[in-house]
Write a protein that holds these residues in place. Structure first.
Motif, PDB file in Angstrom:
ATOM      1  N   GLU A 143       3.533  -3.236  -4.418  1.00 59.71           N
ATOM      2  CA  GLU A 143       4.520  -3.502  -3.372  1.00 59.71           C
ATOM      3  C   GLU A 143       5.091  -2.223  -2.761  1.00 59.71           C
ATOM      4  O   GLU A 143       6.186  -2.230  -2.188  1.00 59.71           O
ATOM      5  CB  GLU A 143       5.644  -4.383  -3.919  1.00 59.71           C
ATOM      6  CG  GLU A 143       5.164  -5.755  -4.341  1.00 59.71           C
ATOM      7  CD  GLU A 143       6.310  -6.675  -4.756  1.00 59.71           C
ATOM      8  OE1 GLU A 143       7.473  -6.391  -4.381  1.00 59.71           O
ATOM      9  OE2 GLU A 143       6.030  -7.667  -5.460  1.00 59.71           O
ATOM     10  N   GLY A 144       4.390  -1.142  -2.867  1.00 61.59           N
ATOM     11  CA  GLY A 144       4.835   0.113  -2.279  1.00 61.59           C
ATOM     12  C   GLY A 144       3.798   1.189  -2.526  1.00 61.59           C
ATOM     13  O   GLY A 144       2.669   0.894  -2.961  1.00 61.59           O
ATOM     14  N   TRP A 145       4.179   2.424  -2.231  1.00 67.71           N
ATOM     15  CA  TRP A 145       3.271   3.546  -2.454  1.00 67.71           C
ATOM     16  C   TRP A 145       4.082   4.766  -2.850  1.00 67.71           C
ATOM     17  O   TRP A 145       5.115   5.060  -2.227  1.00 67.71           O
ATOM     18  CB  TRP A 145       2.459   3.855  -1.194  1.00 67.71           C
ATOM     19  CG  TRP A 145       1.382   4.880  -1.418  1.00 67.71           C
ATOM     20  CD1 TRP A 145       0.099   4.633  -1.784  1.00 67.71           C
ATOM     21  CD2 TRP A 145       1.500   6.307  -1.308  1.00 67.71           C
ATOM     22  NE1 TRP A 145      -0.604   5.814  -1.919  1.00 67.71           N
ATOM     23  CE2 TRP A 145       0.242   6.867  -1.619  1.00 67.71           C
ATOM     24  CE3 TRP A 145       2.544   7.168  -0.979  1.00 67.71           C
ATOM     25  CZ2 TRP A 145      -0.002   8.235  -1.618  1.00 67.71           C
ATOM     26  CZ3 TRP A 145       2.312   8.543  -0.979  1.00 67.71           C
ATOM     27  CH2 TRP A 145       1.043   9.062  -1.286  1.00 67.71           C
ATOM     28  N   ALA A 146       3.652   5.457  -3.883  1.00 69.24           N
ATOM     29  CA  ALA A 146       4.295   6.699  -4.311  1.00 69.24           C
ATOM     30  C   ALA A 146       3.276   7.536  -5.066  1.00 69.24           C
ATOM     31  O   ALA A 146       2.668   7.073  -6.037  1.00 69.24           O
ATOM     32  CB  ALA A 146       5.500   6.412  -5.207  1.00 69.24           C
ATOM     33  N   TYR A 147       3.075   8.754  -4.601  1.00 67.49           N
ATOM     34  CA  TYR A 147       2.096   9.653  -5.208  1.00 67.49           C
ATOM     35  C   TYR A 147       2.511   9.977  -6.639  1.00 67.49           C
ATOM     36  O   TYR A 147       3.665  10.306  -6.896  1.00 67.49           O
ATOM     37  CB  TYR A 147       2.006  10.937  -4.394  1.00 67.49           C
ATOM     38  CG  TYR A 147       0.823  11.806  -4.715  1.00 67.49           C
ATOM     39  CD1 TYR A 147      -0.408  11.594  -4.106  1.00 67.49           C
ATOM     40  CD2 TYR A 147       0.936  12.853  -5.627  1.00 67.49           C
ATOM     41  CE1 TYR A 147      -1.497  12.403  -4.393  1.00 67.49           C
ATOM     42  CE2 TYR A 147      -0.148  13.664  -5.918  1.00 67.49           C
ATOM     43  CZ  TYR A 147      -1.367  13.433  -5.298  1.00 67.49           C
ATOM     44  OH  TYR A 147      -2.439  14.240  -5.593  1.00 67.49           O
ATOM     45  N   SER A 148       1.561   9.883  -7.565  1.00 72.53           N
ATOM     46  CA  SER A 148       1.899  10.075  -8.972  1.00 72.53           C
ATOM     47  C   SER A 148       0.814  10.838  -9.714  1.00 72.53           C
ATOM     48  O   SER A 148      -0.310  10.344  -9.886  1.00 72.53           O
ATOM     49  CB  SER A 148       2.111   8.719  -9.659  1.00 72.53           C
ATOM     50  OG  SER A 148       2.337   8.893 -11.048  1.00 72.53           O
ATOM     51  N   ASN A 149       1.142  12.047 -10.173  1.00 72.23           N
ATOM     52  CA  ASN A 149       0.241  12.776 -11.057  1.00 72.23           C
ATOM     53  C   ASN A 149       0.126  12.117 -12.429  1.00 72.23           C
ATOM     54  O   ASN A 149      -0.972  12.078 -12.997  1.00 72.23           O
ATOM     55  CB  ASN A 149       0.706  14.230 -11.182  1.00 72.23           C
ATOM     56  CG  ASN A 149       0.306  15.055  -9.974  1.00 72.23           C
ATOM     57  OD1 ASN A 149      -0.865  15.345  -9.754  1.00 72.23           O
ATOM     58  ND2 ASN A 149       1.284  15.424  -9.161  1.00 72.23           N
ATOM     59  N   PRO A 150       1.217  11.596 -13.007  1.00 72.07           N
ATOM     60  CA  PRO A 150       1.059  10.894 -14.288  1.00 72.07           C
ATOM     61  C   PRO A 150       0.056   9.748 -14.232  1.00 72.07           C
ATOM     62  O   PRO A 150      -0.618   9.475 -15.227  1.00 72.07           O
ATOM     63  CB  PRO A 150       2.477  10.389 -14.584  1.00 72.07           C
ATOM     64  CG  PRO A 150       3.358  11.416 -13.952  1.00 72.07           C
ATOM     65  CD  PRO A 150       2.657  11.778 -12.679  1.00 72.07           C
ATOM     66  N   ALA A 151      -0.051   9.079 -13.075  1.00 76.99           N
ATOM     67  CA  ALA A 151      -1.047   8.016 -12.946  1.00 76.99           C
ATOM     68  C   ALA A 151      -2.438   8.559 -13.214  1.00 76.99           C
ATOM     69  O   ALA A 151      -3.239   7.952 -13.936  1.00 76.99           O
ATOM     70  CB  ALA A 151      -0.980   7.394 -11.547  1.00 76.99           C
ATOM     71  N   TYR A 152      -2.740   9.719 -12.659  1.00 79.88           N
ATOM     72  CA  TYR A 152      -4.062  10.306 -12.864  1.00 79.88           C
ATOM     73  C   TYR A 152      -4.186  10.962 -14.233  1.00 79.88           C
ATOM     74  O   TYR A 152      -5.306  11.127 -14.738  1.00 79.88           O
ATOM     75  CB  TYR A 152      -4.398  11.268 -11.728  1.00 79.88           C
ATOM     76  CG  TYR A 152      -5.067  10.545 -10.572  1.00 79.88           C
ATOM     77  CD1 TYR A 152      -6.424  10.645 -10.351  1.00 79.88           C
ATOM     78  CD2 TYR A 152      -4.319   9.712  -9.733  1.00 79.88           C
ATOM     79  CE1 TYR A 152      -7.045   9.958  -9.320  1.00 79.88           C
ATOM     80  CE2 TYR A 152      -4.920   9.019  -8.705  1.00 79.88           C
ATOM     81  CZ  TYR A 152      -6.293   9.141  -8.499  1.00 79.88           C
ATOM     82  OH  TYR A 152      -6.903   8.439  -7.478  1.00 79.88           O
ATOM     83  N   GLY A 153      -3.069  11.324 -14.836  1.00 80.26           N
ATOM     84  CA  GLY A 153      -3.119  11.745 -16.226  1.00 80.26           C
ATOM     85  C   GLY A 153      -3.562  10.609 -17.123  1.00 80.26           C
ATOM     86  O   GLY A 153      -4.364  10.786 -18.057  1.00 80.26           O
ATOM     87  N   LEU A 154      -3.062   9.405 -16.840  1.00 79.10           N
ATOM     88  CA  LEU A 154      -3.482   8.219 -17.588  1.00 79.10           C
ATOM     89  C   LEU A 154      -4.947   7.892 -17.324  1.00 79.10           C
ATOM     90  O   LEU A 154      -5.685   7.511 -18.244  1.00 79.10           O
ATOM     91  CB  LEU A 154      -2.598   7.026 -17.206  1.00 79.10           C
ATOM     92  CG  LEU A 154      -1.143   7.113 -17.649  1.00 79.10           C
ATOM     93  CD1 LEU A 154      -0.318   6.021 -16.972  1.00 79.10           C
ATOM     94  CD2 LEU A 154      -1.025   6.991 -19.163  1.00 79.10           C
TER      95      LEU A 154
END
Length: 338
Positions: A143-154
């Motif tokens: 329901e939105g968008w927010a750039y996330s480095n932790p997402a790519y860490g996972l």
């Protein structure tokens, strides 16, 4: 090719205040390199940290795993890694396109001050994730968008879990093998011999290349050249790494802004940045930034009848991806091509 982009690179140096700019253009598989300022012809083959351009490599690795087994893009991340420190309901696809609602550490003052004040003493993986996820969830999944480095860490950890291999080992064997990218490698130790491209990193007491450690980057980071980066995107969109079906999945985007402009609408696919309704044509790529370098790559599957890839690095830490410079280069090419 007979197309010189040195004027555009010189103008970018004046606008940004960096000392040098380096670029590669690939047209019909022929790559030419250009530079301006402090970067000379002798530097055209020098490598640098490509930073978040590495996210495209991560996305490709996950699509390869989907091809080799079942398609898990729409499965929840925690069904695959139950101990992950994120809310239930977030899918792998949402982590890839940054629509999962995860927060980030990169722009926080605490992180930035820590990197510059003690670059040789990186935070642990656990602290990077803890600081990075403090604001999670920013919104419900999807329901939105927010750039996330932790997402790519996972996602990096997921590649290792599903493959039984180290992240970089998997990239080398399953993504890079056979592409001839001899100057592309893992960032696993500081550049104590100063072999990489010279760059400026304000706030560092000394040359950042000798001080900055890879552990500051929870997502993993590759070292490469403008030529290798251009060839990687050529190979990806030329069907040499993933299947056509997987590539189409990567190119499915979500809008970045809540209220979009009429044209050049920022959007994000799986490890790919995109601008919908861009007057310059359909293109996909990714940017990156960190100490000493600001990077960007953009690929047009069809620009005036042929694929066109642009790879850039400005040798200074800058606050923005050089979208405008890429636009200027593409406009100059289109003007020349009539």
């Amino acid at each position: 090719m007979s197309f010189d982009i040195t004027p555009q690179l010189k103008a970018a140096i004046e606008k940004t205040g960096c000392k040098g700019a380096l670029a590669a253009i690939s047209r019909n598989g022929i790559v030419e390199t250009f530079s301006a300022g402090s970067i000379t012809a002798a530097d055209h083959g020098r490598a640098f940290y490509i930073y978040s351009i590495s996210k495209t490599f991560t996305a490709v690795a996950l699509l390869k795993l989907c091809e080799d087994g079942r398609d898990f893009l729409d499965e929840t991340f925690r069904s695959l890694m139950p101990e992950a420190p994120i809310p239930d309901g977030i899918t792998v696809r949402q982590l890839l396109n940054h629509s999962g609602g995860l927060s980030d550490y990169f722009s926080s003052r605490e992180y930035q001050e820590a990197v510059t004040s003690h670059p040789t003493k990186p935070w642990s993986h656990e602290k990077l994730m803890e600081v990075g996820l403090r604001g999670t969830p920013l919104f419900p999944p999807g329901e939105g968008w927010a750039y996330s480095n932790p997402a790519y860490g996972l996602l990096k950890k997921l590649i290792e879990s599903l493959s039984g291999m180290g992240y970089y080992d998997f990239l080398l064997e399953n993504v890079l093998a056979g592409l001839g990218l001899r100057d592309t490698r893992a960032f696993v130790a500081p550049d104590v011999n100063l072999e990489l491209l010279e760059g400026e990193a304000p706030g560092f007491e000394g040359d950042f290349r000798r001080l900055y450690r890879p552990e500051w980057i929870v997502t993993g980071c590759l070292i490469s050249t403008v030529t290798d980066v251009a060839r990687f995107y050529d190979a990806l969109f030329g069907g040499k790494i993933v299947s056509e079906t997987s590539l189409r999945k990567m190119m499915e985007t979500v809008d970045v802004l809540k209220t979009s402009p009429a044209v050049s609408i920022p959007a994000n696919g799986l490890g790919l940045m995109h601008f919908r309704k861009d007057p310059l044509g359909d293109a996909y790529g990714h940017g990156g930034g960190g100490p000493g370098y600001t990077t960007y790559a953009r690929h047009y599957p069809d620009l005036k009848g042929a694929p066109f890839t642009l790879s850039l690095v400005l040798n200074m830490t800058l606050p923005q991806t050089p979208f405008a410079l890429a636009d200027e280069i593409v406009r100059a090419f289109l003007d020349r091509a009539g």
